[in-house]
Every structure is written in structure tokens, then in C-alpha cells.
Design a protein around this motif. Structure first.
Motif, PDB file in Angstrom:
ATOM      1  N   ASP A 266       0.847  -1.206   0.000  1.00  0.00           N
ATOM      2  CA  ASP A 266       0.000   0.000   0.000  1.00  0.00           C
ATOM      3  C   ASP A 266       0.883   1.256   0.000  1.00  0.00           C
ATOM      4  N   PHE A 267       1.724   1.371  -1.011  1.00  0.00           N
ATOM      5  CA  PHE A 267       2.704   2.462  -1.032  1.00  0.00           C
ATOM      6  C   PHE A 267       2.062   3.835  -1.203  1.00  0.00           C
ATOM      7  N   ALA A 268       0.935   3.891  -1.896  1.00  0.00           N
ATOM      8  CA  ALA A 268       0.272   5.179  -2.125  1.00  0.00           C
ATOM      9  C   ALA A 268      -0.176   5.823  -0.816  1.00  0.00           C
ATOM     10  N   ALA A 269      -0.399   4.992   0.211  1.00  0.00           N
ATOM     11  CA  ALA A 269      -0.879   5.530   1.490  1.00  0.00           C
ATOM     12  C   ALA A 269       0.245   6.014   2.386  1.00  0.00           C
ATOM     13  N   ILE A 270       1.485   5.725   2.027  1.00  0.00           N
ATOM     14  CA  ILE A 270       2.600   6.039   2.918  1.00  0.00           C
ATOM     15  C   ILE A 270       2.745   7.536   3.196  1.00  0.00           C
ATOM     16  N   PRO A 271       2.719   8.434   2.195  1.00  0.00           N
ATOM     17  CA  PRO A 271       2.881   9.868   2.512  1.00  0.00           C
ATOM     18  C   PRO A 271       1.865  10.365   3.532  1.00  0.00           C
ATOM     19  N   THR A 272       0.596   9.991   3.325  1.00  0.00           N
ATOM     20  CA  THR A 272      -0.440  10.425   4.272  1.00  0.00           C
ATOM     21  C   THR A 272      -0.231   9.811   5.643  1.00  0.00           C
ATOM     22  N   LEU A 273       0.146   8.545   5.659  1.00  0.00           N
ATOM     23  CA  LEU A 273       0.340   7.845   6.925  1.00  0.00           C
ATOM     24  C   LEU A 273       1.480   8.464   7.733  1.00  0.00           C
ATOM     25  N   LEU A 274       2.577   8.785   7.077  1.00  0.00           N
ATOM     26  CA  LEU A 274       3.725   9.379   7.777  1.00  0.00           C
ATOM     27  C   LEU A 274       3.385  10.741   8.371  1.00  0.00           C
ATOM     28  N   CYS A 275       2.405  11.413   7.773  1.00  0.00           N
ATOM     29  CA  CYS A 275       2.048  12.756   8.248  1.00  0.00           C
ATOM     30  C   CYS A 275       0.936  12.736   9.311  1.00  0.00           C
ATOM     31  N   ARG A 276       0.464  11.565   9.680  1.00  0.00           N
ATOM     32  CA  ARG A 276      -0.571  11.476  10.710  1.00  0.00           C
ATOM     33  C   ARG A 276      -0.023  11.927  12.062  1.00  0.00           C
ATOM     34  N   PRO A 277      -0.830  12.616  12.864  1.00  0.00           N
ATOM     35  CA  PRO A 277      -0.355  13.077  14.179  1.00  0.00           C
ATOM     36  C   PRO A 277      -0.060  11.925  15.133  1.00  0.00           C
ATOM     37  N   GLU A 278      -0.629  10.746  14.862  1.00  0.00           N
ATOM     38  CA  GLU A 278      -0.382   9.601  15.745  1.00  0.00           C
ATOM     39  C   GLU A 278       0.961   8.921  15.462  1.00  0.00           C
ATOM     40  N   MET A 279       1.599   9.288  14.395  1.00  0.00           N
ATOM     41  CA  MET A 279       2.838   8.635  13.986  1.00  0.00           C
ATOM     42  C   MET A 279       3.990   9.018  14.912  1.00  0.00           C
ATOM     43  N   ASP A 280       4.779   8.015  15.316  1.00  0.00           N
ATOM     44  CA  ASP A 280       6.002   8.290  16.056  1.00  0.00           C
ATOM     45  C   ASP A 280       7.180   7.750  15.250  1.00  0.00           C
ATOM     46  N   LEU A 281       8.382   8.093  15.694  1.00  0.00           N
ATOM     47  CA  LEU A 281       9.556   7.772  14.876  1.00  0.00           C
ATOM     48  C   LEU A 281       9.818   6.266  14.829  1.00  0.00           C
ATOM     49  N   ALA A 282       9.548   5.567  15.906  1.00  0.00           N
ATOM     50  CA  ALA A 282       9.776   4.118  15.914  1.00  0.00           C
ATOM     51  C   ALA A 282       8.864   3.425  14.909  1.00  0.00           C
ATOM     52  N   THR A 283       7.624   3.868  14.834  1.00  0.00           N
ATOM     53  CA  THR A 283       6.689   3.282  13.866  1.00  0.00           C
ATOM     54  C   THR A 283       7.088   3.675  12.445  1.00  0.00           C
ATOM     55  N   ALA A 284       7.473   4.921  12.273  1.00  0.00           N
ATOM     56  CA  ALA A 284       7.927   5.366  10.954  1.00  0.00           C
ATOM     57  C   ALA A 284       9.140   4.560  10.503  1.00  0.00           C
TER      58      ALA A 284
END
Length: 400
Positions: free
Chosen positions: A50-68
Motif C-alpha cells: 500500500d505504497f500510495a498511502a505512505i505519505p499520508t500515513l507518515l504525516c498522521r499526528p499519531e505517527m512516532d519515529l519508531a513506527t515510521a
């Protein structure tokens, strides 16, 4: 998976889980996914395509560096042009010298793993985000081909100084990388950054990217004072050949009378074909007036330069110093020596050209030094001091 009227096969879900969840548009599922984002990424997302979703996912406020980091290291993707990424930061171990910073960011993570497309816009975005020099430098080294293929760029006005620090003077950018990318970076140095190294300075000069001002000349002398003379002089000579008129218009500014100039630099300038005869004459006239002993003592003038300069000077003192300089440098050509001796206004110098077996000349230290050098050059057979030091005896070769 069946939700309302929508049916999603397990293979479809495994391939594009986040895209399908968003497409289903069921608020409770979407909320639960993002509330448990780390688990979702670890257990579901990183095994998908699901590569198309990666930019949006990385910019989510719930994202942390370990998950990224899981996404970046476990999935094979390259992001397109990005202007902004969230400021996700995590403290890292290791010395500042190794990391060039005390924390790692999402930008750093993406660049280190080559997950951002090599475009100039992305380079400028990384510089704006103050990504550490080591990360930017290593990325440029790895992605130079892509940036070269993109061609030339324009540097935003607010980034000129940042580009100087983050690319031109970045110690982590290899000189081969900079040489390849410099034709595409429209940047000129009107003054030298404190961080610039001599190899980078040499590269910038070779590409005519350094302004020809006395300020820059002075900066070269002070900033690279610890460099070997040959290295620095090579750069300075090339820089001057690009604006050779400075030799004739600003000799005092280039070589102030209160600073003894580098004799190696003088010799390199006089022997270089990038300067006109008039420019070289202006240089030797200034040097001879400011430092009367420098030419004859420390400079070894090439034969061809002596012959050229001899036709354009009228000062016997300067002519004498140039002749001494050339003789010390190994001049043996009888024609050149004869031509120069005949050019002196004072007849005493033509005493070395007498058509007889020997002669006497009045003793002076200068004439005695000249006689010794002419003997070494086999222009005369023998010389000695006679008449209790009042005369110089000159013995000529038999062929004369």
C-alpha cells in the motif's frame, strides 16, 4: 471481509489495507486503526504494498519515529516531491561528531534509507528542515546521478546561505559529488565562507564561481594560511588568470609593499601563459620597486620570459635583476644572454661581449656576481678579482 454492501477479499486487504479502510469510510474502524497505529503498522501495513498511502500515513499526528522506522526499513518505496513532513524527533545515542546532531528526525530517517526521490526541491526542503549535514551529504553522494539527470535548478533567495553551508561547504559531500553537481547549482561566491576547504575552493575557482575581488584574494591568504604553498598558489594563479587585468591595475593591492610576497607564486605568475606581457611587466616593476632583492634572490625566471620582458622594460636595475634570476635558474642560451646584455643602457655590461681574449671591468658586487654566473653558464671562460679588488678580470672563450 464484508462490511455493508462492500466486499473486500483478504488478498485485496493484505495488499492495500489502509487505502481500503479509508475507502470503506466507516468512522469507528478508521478511528480504531489510528488509535492503534503502531500495532496496525507492525502487524498489517509493513507486509503490504500500500505504497500510495505512505505519505499520508507518515504525516498522521499519531505517527512516532519508531513506527515510521518500521515503514522506512521494511517497505520498498520512494516518496515523490515533499515540501513538509511532521517534526517527528527522537533522541539518539552516539557523539555529536558522529551524528552531527543530538536527535534523529523523520527527514533524516527517510534520507538515510533513500526513501525520498532525488530532486532539487527535496534537497532544498531537507536543508530548510535543518537535516544534519552528515545525512544530507551522504544522501547527495548516493543520489548524485538522479540530481544530475534532473538538470539545473534555481536557488530560492532565502536558501543561498543555507546551500553554501549544507552543500558547498558540507564536509560530508565528497569532492567528486560536488564536482558533478556544481554545474547544476547556480551559485557564486562573492566572499569565502569560513568553512570552505581548499579542495572545494579549487573546484569553485575552476568552475569560475568565485568573484574576482581584492576581498576574496585577502581571504584566500588568511583562510588557507596552513595549506602548502604549492596547493594555494595553484588556486590563486588560476583565479588570477580569470581576471588577469588585476595584475596591471591592482599590483599594490595584490602584493602590498609591507608584506613580502611568496616567491613561488611570483615565479608561477611570470611563467604562466595566461597573462599578457604588459601584465607581467606591471608585476615585475611593482615587485622590483617594493622588494628590490626578491627577484634576483628568490625567483628563477624562465629563459623565454626573460627574453620577452627584456624588450619591454627600460630600467637597467630591473633588467639586471631579471638576468641574475634567469642565470640562477639555469640560463645557458648565448643568444638570449647576448641580447639582454646589449639592451643595457650602461656600456659596462657590454664589457662581457668583448671580442678579444680577456678584459678588465671595474669591480662592483653586482658585476662580480654577474661574472660568476656567466662563468657558470659557460658564457665566459673565467673570471677573477684583480688589482687588489678594484678590477674584475674576464677571460673569454677561444671561440669568441
Amino acid at each position: 471481509i464484508s462490511l455493508s454492501d462492500t466486499v473486500v477479499s483478504s488478498s485485496e486487504f493484505r495488499a492495500n489495507p489502509l487505502t481500503l479502510i479509508e475507502k470503506l469510510d466507516i468512522p469507528a474502524i478508521i478511528k480504531n486503526t489510528y488509535n492503534n497505529l503502531a500495532s496496525f503498522v507492525r502487524d498489517v501495513f509493513i507486509t503490504s504494498s500500500d505504497f500510495a498511502a505512505i505519505p499520508t500515513l507518515l504525516c498522521r499526528p499519531e505517527m512516532d519515529l519508531a513506527t515510521a522506522e518500521l515503514i522506512v526499513t521494511q517497505m520498498d518505496f520512494v516518496l515523490p516531491i515533499l515540501e513538509e513532513l511532521p517534526d517527528i524527533t527522537a533522541e539518539i545515542s552516539g557523539s555529536n561528531d558522529e551524528k552531527n546532531n543530538s536527535s534523529e528526525t523523520l527527514w533524516s530517517l527517510l534520507l538515510e534509507h533513500r526513501r525520498i526521490r532525488a530532486t532539487w526541491d527535496n534537497v532544498f526542503s531537507a536543508l530548510r528542515e535543518e537535516v544534519p549535514n552528515n545525512v544530507v551529504g551522504n544522501w547527495l553522494n548516493a543520489c548524485q546521478e538522479g540530481l544530475s539527470d534532473e538538470g539545473s535548478t534555481e536557488i530560492p533567495d532565502d536558501l543561498v546561505d543555507i546551500v553554501k553551508a549544507g552543500i558547498i561547504c558540507n564536509p560530508f559531500v565528497q569532492i567528486q559529488t560536488l564536482e558533478r553537481l556544481l554545474p547544476f547549482i547556480p551559485l557564486r561566491l562573492d566572499s569565502l565562507p569560513e568553512e570552505i576547504t581548499l579542495p572545494v575552493m579549487s573546484l569553485m575557482v575552476s568552475h569560475r564561481r568565485v568573484s574576482h575581488t581584492i576581498e576574496v584574494w585577502e581571504q584566500m591568504k588568511t583562510q588557507f594560511s596552513d595549506s602548502t604553498d604549492d596547493q594555494l598558489n595553484s588556486v590563486r594563479v588560476i583565479w588570477l588568470t580569470q581576471s588577469p587585468k588585476l595584475l596591471s591595475t591592482e599590483p599594490e593591492m595584490l602584493f602590498p609593499s609591507d608584506e613580502i610576497p611568496d616567491s613561488g607564486l611570483m615565479q608561477a605568475l611570470l611563467g604562466h601563459k595566461g597573462f599578457s606581457l604588459a601584465q607581467k611587466v606591471a608585476l615585475v616593476v611593482h615587485i622590483n620597486a617594493a622588494f628590490p632583492e626578491l627577484i634576483r634572490r628568490n625567483i628563477r625566471l624562465p629563459e623565454a620570459e626573460l627574453l620577452s620582458l627584456n624588450t619591454s622594460i627600460s630600467d637597467d636595475n630591473l633588467r639586471f635583476n631579471l638576468l641574475i634570476s634567469a642565470l640562477k635558474g639555469g640560463l645557458h642560451d648565448r643568444h638570449i644572454i647576448t641580447t639582454v646584455l646589449n639592451a643595457f643602457r650602461e656600456n659596462v655590461y657590454r664589457g662581457f661581449l668583448k671580442d678579444k681574449s680577456s678584459t678588465y671591468l671595474p669591480f662592483t658586487n653586482d658585476l662580480n656576481e654577474l661574472a660568476s654566473l656567466l662563468e657558470n653558464a659557460n658564457f665566459i671562460r673565467k673570471t677573477s678579482v684583480s688589482h687588489q679588488g678594484d678590477k674584475i678580470w674576464i677571460g673569454f672563450n677561444q671561440k669568441e
